[in-house]
Scaffold this motif. Structure first.
Motif, PDB file in Angstrom:
ATOM      1  N   MET A 128       0.837  -1.194   0.000  1.00 41.81           N
ATOM      2  CA  MET A 128       0.000   0.000   0.000  1.00 41.81           C
ATOM      3  C   MET A 128       0.871   1.242   0.000  1.00 41.81           C
ATOM      4  O   MET A 128       1.754   1.400   0.829  1.00 41.81           O
ATOM      5  CB  MET A 128      -0.913   0.021   1.231  1.00 41.81           C
ATOM      6  CG  MET A 128      -0.197   0.109   2.583  1.00 41.81           C
ATOM      7  SD  MET A 128      -1.281   0.790   3.847  1.00 41.81           S
ATOM      8  CE  MET A 128      -0.778   2.478   3.966  1.00 41.81           C
ATOM      9  N   SER A 129       0.658   2.061  -0.956  1.00 38.24           N
ATOM     10  CA  SER A 129       1.288   3.380  -0.887  1.00 38.24           C
ATOM     11  C   SER A 129       0.648   4.273  -1.938  1.00 38.24           C
ATOM     12  O   SER A 129       0.044   3.785  -2.893  1.00 38.24           O
ATOM     13  CB  SER A 129       2.790   3.284  -1.097  1.00 38.24           C
ATOM     14  OG  SER A 129       3.107   3.485  -2.439  1.00 38.24           O
ATOM     15  N   LEU A 130       0.813   5.547  -1.733  1.00 40.42           N
ATOM     16  CA  LEU A 130       0.218   6.547  -2.615  1.00 40.42           C
ATOM     17  C   LEU A 130       0.662   6.301  -4.055  1.00 40.42           C
ATOM     18  O   LEU A 130       1.829   6.091  -4.320  1.00 40.42           O
ATOM     19  CB  LEU A 130       0.682   7.926  -2.137  1.00 40.42           C
ATOM     20  CG  LEU A 130      -0.020   9.163  -2.612  1.00 40.42           C
ATOM     21  CD1 LEU A 130      -1.495   9.100  -2.282  1.00 40.42           C
ATOM     22  CD2 LEU A 130       0.597  10.373  -1.928  1.00 40.42           C
ATOM     23  N   ARG A 131      -0.297   6.327  -4.990  1.00 37.67           N
ATOM     24  CA  ARG A 131       0.069   6.166  -6.403  1.00 37.67           C
ATOM     25  C   ARG A 131       0.779   7.420  -6.903  1.00 37.67           C
ATOM     26  O   ARG A 131       0.539   8.504  -6.412  1.00 37.67           O
ATOM     27  CB  ARG A 131      -1.203   5.977  -7.235  1.00 37.67           C
ATOM     28  CG  ARG A 131      -1.924   4.728  -6.880  1.00 37.67           C
ATOM     29  CD  ARG A 131      -3.370   4.770  -7.291  1.00 37.67           C
ATOM     30  NE  ARG A 131      -3.818   3.397  -7.332  1.00 37.67           N
ATOM     31  CZ  ARG A 131      -3.886   2.685  -8.456  1.00 37.67           C
ATOM     32  NH1 ARG A 131      -3.611   3.248  -9.611  1.00 37.67           N
ATOM     33  NH2 ARG A 131      -4.238   1.431  -8.428  1.00 37.67           N
ATOM     34  N   ASP A 158      -1.494  10.138  -8.054  1.00 40.50           N
ATOM     35  CA  ASP A 158      -2.115  10.833  -6.930  1.00 40.50           C
ATOM     36  C   ASP A 158      -1.109  11.735  -6.225  1.00 40.50           C
ATOM     37  O   ASP A 158      -1.448  12.828  -5.776  1.00 40.50           O
ATOM     38  CB  ASP A 158      -2.678   9.812  -5.939  1.00 40.50           C
ATOM     39  CG  ASP A 158      -3.948   9.155  -6.475  1.00 40.50           C
ATOM     40  OD1 ASP A 158      -4.659   9.835  -7.238  1.00 40.50           O
ATOM     41  OD2 ASP A 158      -4.204   8.000  -6.139  1.00 40.50           O
ATOM     42  N   ARG A 194      -0.840  14.784  -8.318  1.00 43.81           N
ATOM     43  CA  ARG A 194      -2.057  15.588  -8.232  1.00 43.81           C
ATOM     44  C   ARG A 194      -2.149  16.289  -6.876  1.00 43.81           C
ATOM     45  O   ARG A 194      -2.508  17.463  -6.788  1.00 43.81           O
ATOM     46  CB  ARG A 194      -3.288  14.699  -8.464  1.00 43.81           C
ATOM     47  CG  ARG A 194      -4.490  15.488  -8.947  1.00 43.81           C
ATOM     48  CD  ARG A 194      -5.641  14.563  -9.354  1.00 43.81           C
ATOM     49  NE  ARG A 194      -5.214  13.561 -10.311  1.00 43.81           N
ATOM     50  CZ  ARG A 194      -5.535  12.264 -10.217  1.00 43.81           C
ATOM     51  NH1 ARG A 194      -6.257  11.823  -9.210  1.00 43.81           N
ATOM     52  NH2 ARG A 194      -5.127  11.414 -11.128  1.00 43.81           N
ATOM     53  N   GLN A 197       6.554   8.711   2.626  1.00 40.70           N
ATOM     54  CA  GLN A 197       5.490   9.261   1.796  1.00 40.70           C
ATOM     55  C   GLN A 197       5.422  10.786   1.897  1.00 40.70           C
ATOM     56  O   GLN A 197       5.267  11.485   0.889  1.00 40.70           O
ATOM     57  CB  GLN A 197       4.159   8.676   2.300  1.00 40.70           C
ATOM     58  CG  GLN A 197       3.004   8.955   1.406  1.00 40.70           C
ATOM     59  CD  GLN A 197       3.114   8.141   0.154  1.00 40.70           C
ATOM     60  OE1 GLN A 197       2.803   6.968   0.138  1.00 40.70           O
ATOM     61  NE2 GLN A 197       3.597   8.766  -0.893  1.00 40.70           N
TER      62      GLN A 197
END
Ligand SMILES: Nc1ncnc2c1ncn2[C@@H]1O[C@H](COP(=O)(O)OP(=O)(O)OP(=O)(O)O)[C@@H](O)[C@H]1O
Ligand SMILES: [Mg+2]
Lengths: 404, 225
Positions: free
Chosen positions: A1-4, A7, A10, A323
């Motif tokens: 799991m991690s920020l795309r 994204d 953006r 992140q």
């Protein structure tokens, strides 16, 4: 799991847009730095191209011979006896004309004299030369013809005058076939040079050209100022230089008392100097990028502390430290990218404006500089935001959230 | 579900140790509704932050569903926060430049959920809190109660097992406060474990289980301080 990644970009973009003043300020700082690099290297490159162009206009595959030695190699009997170097003569020029690898040859003699016609007169530069000079220098006639084919030692009362001189002496009258007085001799105008032949050293529009032997009589001299030689090809330049040196050495009783340079050598020297100048100027401009980098760091530090609560929230919602750094670094990268693209555009516009205002200066920034400045800006933006990113990612979530 | 064993949390202020939590033992069952009361500075927020893995105890053990979460790395703790714990703050902590829907989507964004899969989850979470028609409003265009409802939607969009609320009504008028409490209670009635810090004795009493902190220690909730 991690920020795309999409994204991440953006989100960072949104953060930048959320603080428009700060973002614009940084874009401005970066783009000024980038534009400075582009414009200054454009100017440097323009100067280089201008000079190269001027030299190229002198002629192609050119070898230039002038009297005297440029380097001090060895002591000859003549220097011991205190003799001045032997002059170049028309006989030397004639000997060169017969050499196999030489396509064209033109002796040159320069002086000044008063030209007059009717009541009008002025001082002019008088160039004594031969028929082949026109082809060697790639000049074009505005009217009439150039100096005729003559034996080098034959004088003839004919002159080719520049268009400005024609205008001053003749006004609206017809000049071809008319007689003018040069010093104490009379010459008939056989041709007129236009503006085509403007190049380093000679402004043909303000020059009068006569056969070399006539010029020698006019100035009462037997020596030459220079001999221009055109080799058959670029490859022939060095052998031609060799051959000329040998011929003249033989003719001058073994003395190496002339200097023979190829235009290539001159060009290479200028190219090197002006290229180095472009680098230096670009380097100085790049310092403004470092200044922009420091500004980025400061503004990002302010941004991080202003957005303490936001960073605390992201941590509470499960964003790991890495992140958070990535978000801050992405912001810096977007800023640097935007700033450099803006700066490149402004720089190109500036160069265009310079070319528009000074048409003779081909101010095109070297293509590699665009890539280099882009890479440099991204690197600067990234490295100067490492500290702010670190500070954000190490922030204590509880403290960040409780600050009000 | 939650087991706290001998939890201590002390700060050092100017060289002097301050015990915010003093030897706390606490077990909380799944699906519980627990209120934490106590005077200001008694350690309520500190306890909640430790339960939410935002803070680490100075000593002691915290087991969540049988796993010792005090031993987890920062990265693993971040993951647990993202997937299994929801937070509701007194200050709402909505990001002002983002719309309600974007704020609600944040936990999913951080979890790397694709945009196509995020949208229905966000819409559903907002819908359940009657905020469906405010999805594209910025926080500044919403009332306090509405903001807190968006914050609750954000806390529940990942369907966590544990919901932690630190004075969720502290910044709201009585009416909005009541509404927020009702929402939290309805979430609890659907199985989510609800732990809420509150100053209001009336609200505290509504919880099925109450604890009270005094000077960082557990005290009898029915004795007035
Ligand atoms: N970062 C910190 N540094 C030093 N001391 C702290 C820190 N955070 C909290 N404390 C201390 O720990 C104790 C408990 O604080 P906490 O915020 O948990 O209280 P609280 O019960 O939530 O109070 P309130 O009802 O006012 O919110 C207090 O004495 C506080 O001064
Ligand atoms: Mg508190």
């Amino acid at each position: 799991m991690s920020l795309r990644s999409a994204d991440t970009v953006r989100y960072s973009w949104g953060a930048l847009r959320g603080y428009p003043t700060r973002t614009l300020l940084m874009l401005l700082a970066i783009s000024v730095g980038v534009a400075a690099v582009v414009i200054l290297t454009g100017l440097g490159e323009g100067a280089r191209r201008y000079v190269m162009g001027e030299f190229a206009a002198l002629g192609t595959n050119l070898v230039i011979i002038f009297p005297g030695r440029s380097e001090t190699a060895g002591i000859s009997p003549s220097t011991l006896m205190g003799e001045t170097p032997r002059d170049l003569t028309l006989a030397d020029a004639g000997a060169l004309a017969r050499a196999s690898r030489i396509r064209r040859m033109a002796p040159i003699n320069v002086g000044s004299a008063e030209i007059s016609r009717g009541g009008r007169s002025r001082e002019v530069v008088v160039l004594g030369s031969s028929h082949d000079l026109l082809a060697i220098r790639h000049w074009k006639m505005a009217q009439g013809r150039f100096l005729p084919h003559l034996d080098l030692d034959r004088a003839a009362p004919v002159a080719v005058i520049g268009s400005k001189i024609r205008a001053e002496l003749f006004g609206a009258e017809h000049a071809l076939g008319q007689w003018v007085r040069l010093g104490d001799r009379r010459f008939r105008v056989i041709g007129i040079m236009g503006s085509e032949g403007r190049s380093i050293g000679v402004d043909v529009e303000e020059t009068v050209m006569v056969p070399v032997a006539s010029a020698q009589q006019l100035f009462n001299t037997a020596s030459l100022f220079r001999i221009l030689v055109e080799a058959r090809s670029r490859e022939a330049l060095e052998p031609v230089k060799q051959q000329i040196t040998e011929i003249l050495q033989r003719r001058h009783q073994g003395e190496k008392d002339v200097t023979v340079v190829t235009q290539d050598a001159v060009l290479a020297t200028f190219d090197e100097i002006l290229g180095a100048l472009t680098y230096a100027v670009g380097g100085i401009a790049a310092i403004s990028l470092a200044v922009a980098g420091i500004l980025i760091m400061n503004v990002m530090l302010v941004a991080v502390s202003e957005r303490t609560a936001e960073i605390g929230l992201l941590k509470a919602l499960g964003a790991p430290a890495g992140q958070i750094s990535r978000l801050i670094l992405t912001e810096a990268l977007l800023l640097s990218l935007g700033g450099s693209l803006l700066g490149l555009a402004v720089g190109e516009l500036g160069c265009w404006l310079i070319r528009h205002l000074l048409p003779t200066l081909p101010a095109y920034p070297p293509p590699w500089i665009l890539t280099a400045v882009l890479a440099l800006t991204l690197l600067t933006g990234l490295s100067f935001s490492l500290l702010p990113a670190r500070r954000a990612s190490h922030m204590d979530a509880v403290a960040a959230l409780s600050r009000r | 579900m939650i087991e706290l064993r001998a939890i201590n949390r002390s700060y050092s202020v100017g060289g002097q140790p301050v015990r915010a939590l003093d030897n706390i033992d606490l077990d909380i069952d799944a699906g519980a509704y627990l209120s934490i009361m106590g005077p200001s500075g008694s350690g309520k927020s500190t306890l909640l932050n430790i339960l939410g893995l935002l803070d680490r105890p100075s000593s002691g053990h915290y087991r969540l569903d049988g796993h010792d979460v005090t031993a987890l790395s920062d990265l693993e703790q971040a993951q647990v926060r993202n997937q299994r714990i929801g937070f509701v703050f007194q200050m709402f902590h909505l990001i002002p430049r983002l719309t309600a829907a974007e704020n609600v989507a944040l936990p999913l964004l951080l979890a790397g959920v694709a945009p196509g899969r995020r949208e229905p989850l966000v819409a559903k979470a907002l819908q359940e809190l009657d905020m469906g028609d405010r999805a594209h409003h910025k926080p500044e265009q919403l009332s306090g109660g509405q903001r807190q409802r968006v914050a609750i939607a954000r806390a529940t969009v990942t369907e966590p097992e544990l919901l932690l609320a630190d004075e969720p009504t502290g910044n709201l008028d009585h009416h909005s406060g009541q509404e927020v409490i009702r929402i939290l209670e309805s979430l609890n009635s659907r199985g989510i474990t609800l732990i809420m810090v509150t100053h209001d004795p009336e609200m505290g009493r509504r919880a099925s289980r109450r604890i009270k902190l005094v000077d960082g220690r557990l005290a009898d909730p029915d004795v007035a301080t």
